[in-house]
Design an enzyme around this catalytic site. Structure first.
Site, short mmCIF file in Angstrom:
data_model
loop_
_atom_site.label_atom_id
_atom_site.label_comp_id
_atom_site.label_asym_id
_atom_site.label_seq_id
_atom_site.Cartn_x
_atom_site.Cartn_y
_atom_site.Cartn_z
N PRO A 10 0.80 -1.22 0.00
CA PRO A 10 0.00 0.00 0.00
C PRO A 10 0.83 1.28 0.00
O PRO A 10 1.85 1.37 0.69
CB PRO A 10 -0.81 -0.10 1.29
CG PRO A 10 -0.88 -1.56 1.59
CD PRO A 10 0.41 -2.13 1.08
N ASN A 11 0.37 2.22 -0.78
CA ASN A 11 0.92 3.58 -0.89
C ASN A 11 2.27 3.66 -1.60
O ASN A 11 2.78 4.76 -1.79
CB ASN A 11 1.01 4.24 0.49
CG ASN A 11 -0.35 4.45 1.10
OD1 ASN A 11 -1.25 4.98 0.46
ND2 ASN A 11 -0.52 4.00 2.33
N ARG A 18 4.80 10.86 -2.59
CA ARG A 18 4.41 10.59 -1.22
C ARG A 18 5.51 11.03 -0.25
O ARG A 18 6.60 10.46 -0.26
CB ARG A 18 4.15 9.10 -1.03
CG ARG A 18 3.79 8.74 0.38
CD ARG A 18 3.68 7.25 0.56
NE ARG A 18 3.30 6.95 1.92
CZ ARG A 18 3.59 5.83 2.54
NH1 ARG A 18 4.24 4.88 1.90
NH2 ARG A 18 3.22 5.64 3.78
N TYR A 23 10.45 9.52 1.97
CA TYR A 23 10.61 8.45 1.00
C TYR A 23 11.42 8.83 -0.23
O TYR A 23 11.66 7.99 -1.09
CB TYR A 23 9.23 7.93 0.57
CG TYR A 23 8.44 7.39 1.73
CD1 TYR A 23 8.76 6.17 2.31
CD2 TYR A 23 7.39 8.12 2.28
CE1 TYR A 23 8.05 5.67 3.39
CE2 TYR A 23 6.67 7.63 3.37
CZ TYR A 23 7.01 6.42 3.91
OH TYR A 23 6.31 5.93 4.99
N ASN A 73 8.48 -4.99 -0.14
CA ASN A 73 8.22 -3.83 0.71
C ASN A 73 6.73 -3.86 1.00
O ASN A 73 5.93 -3.44 0.18
CB ASN A 73 8.62 -2.52 0.04
CG ASN A 73 8.47 -1.34 0.98
OD1 ASN A 73 7.72 -1.39 1.95
ND2 ASN A 73 9.18 -0.26 0.70
N ALA A 76 2.77 -0.60 5.30
CA ALA A 76 2.15 -0.75 6.61
C ALA A 76 1.66 -2.17 6.89
O ALA A 76 1.39 -2.51 8.05
CB ALA A 76 1.00 0.24 6.76
N GLU A 97 12.87 -8.45 3.04
CA GLU A 97 11.97 -7.34 3.37
C GLU A 97 12.75 -6.03 3.25
O GLU A 97 13.87 -5.93 3.77
CB GLU A 97 11.42 -7.51 4.78
CG GLU A 97 10.42 -6.46 5.19
CD GLU A 97 9.79 -6.71 6.56
OE1 GLU A 97 9.11 -5.80 7.04
OE2 GLU A 97 9.98 -7.81 7.13
N HIS A 99 12.47 -1.67 3.49
CA HIS A 99 11.76 -0.44 3.85
C HIS A 99 12.65 0.74 3.50
O HIS A 99 13.85 0.71 3.77
CB HIS A 99 11.40 -0.42 5.34
CG HIS A 99 10.43 -1.51 5.69
ND1 HIS A 99 9.08 -1.39 5.47
CD2 HIS A 99 10.63 -2.75 6.20
CE1 HIS A 99 8.48 -2.51 5.85
NE2 HIS A 99 9.41 -3.35 6.28
N ARG A 106 11.34 6.32 13.49
CA ARG A 106 10.00 6.86 13.27
C ARG A 106 9.08 6.50 14.44
O ARG A 106 9.55 6.09 15.50
CB ARG A 106 9.47 6.34 11.94
CG ARG A 106 10.35 6.82 10.78
CD ARG A 106 9.81 6.48 9.44
NE ARG A 106 8.54 7.16 9.23
CZ ARG A 106 7.69 6.84 8.27
NH1 ARG A 106 7.98 5.85 7.43
NH2 ARG A 106 6.57 7.49 8.12
#
Length: 147
Positions: A10-11, A18, A23, A73, A76, A97, A99, A106
């Site tokens: 998502p996103n 974004r 990012y 990736n 969320a 994985e 990110h 964060r």
């Protein structure tokens, strides 16, 4: 054909627009090109899937058992994507994985991934360069295994 799965949740389809302060300005197409460049010399191709719906990502994993590995990736979904976790637990090849941001710098809710314990590796906080590093790691893993 030898392929790796590049799976983005998502996103991530709006990378470049974004929150560029978090990012960066690379788009998802830029990421796909970088991964393709990283693996091209090995005769590998990229099978890229991005979706905002967890079920579509699960289907993409299930339809990609023939790939040599995956870069994931989950966005969320790393915190609550239990069906994605189950799909990746059954995925027969190594996967990493990734990110873009440093999750631990964060918000507290981003500090735990339900996927990381079953991943072959994790890269976080190196921007979109993390995807290229994950691709390189998958290549090295295949070399080490003699494939």
């Amino acid at each position: 054909m030898s392929e790796i799965l590049l799976l983005n949740g998502p996103n991530l389809g709006i990378l470049g627009r974004r929150e560029p302060e978090i990012y960066g300005t690379d788009t998802l197409a830029d990421v796909e090109d970088a991964v393709a460049d990283e693996i091209a010399d090995h005769g590998w191709k990229v099978r890229s899937v991005q979706h905002d719906c967890e079920g579509e990502l699960v289907q993409a994993v299930q339809n990609s058992y023939d790939t040599l590995g995956a870069i994931v990736n989950p966005g969320a979904l790393m915190m609550a994507g239990w069906s994605l976790r189950d799909a990746l637990a059954s995925y027969p090849s190594p996967w990493i994985e990734v990110h873009i941001s440093n999750l631990w710098a964060r918000e507290q809710f981003r500090h735990n991934s339900i996927l990381a314990p079953i991943a072959d590796g994790m890269i976080a906080g190196l921007g979109t360069a993390g995807y290229r590093l994950a691709a390189r790691a998958l290549v090295e893993r295949h070399r080490a295994n003699g494939s």
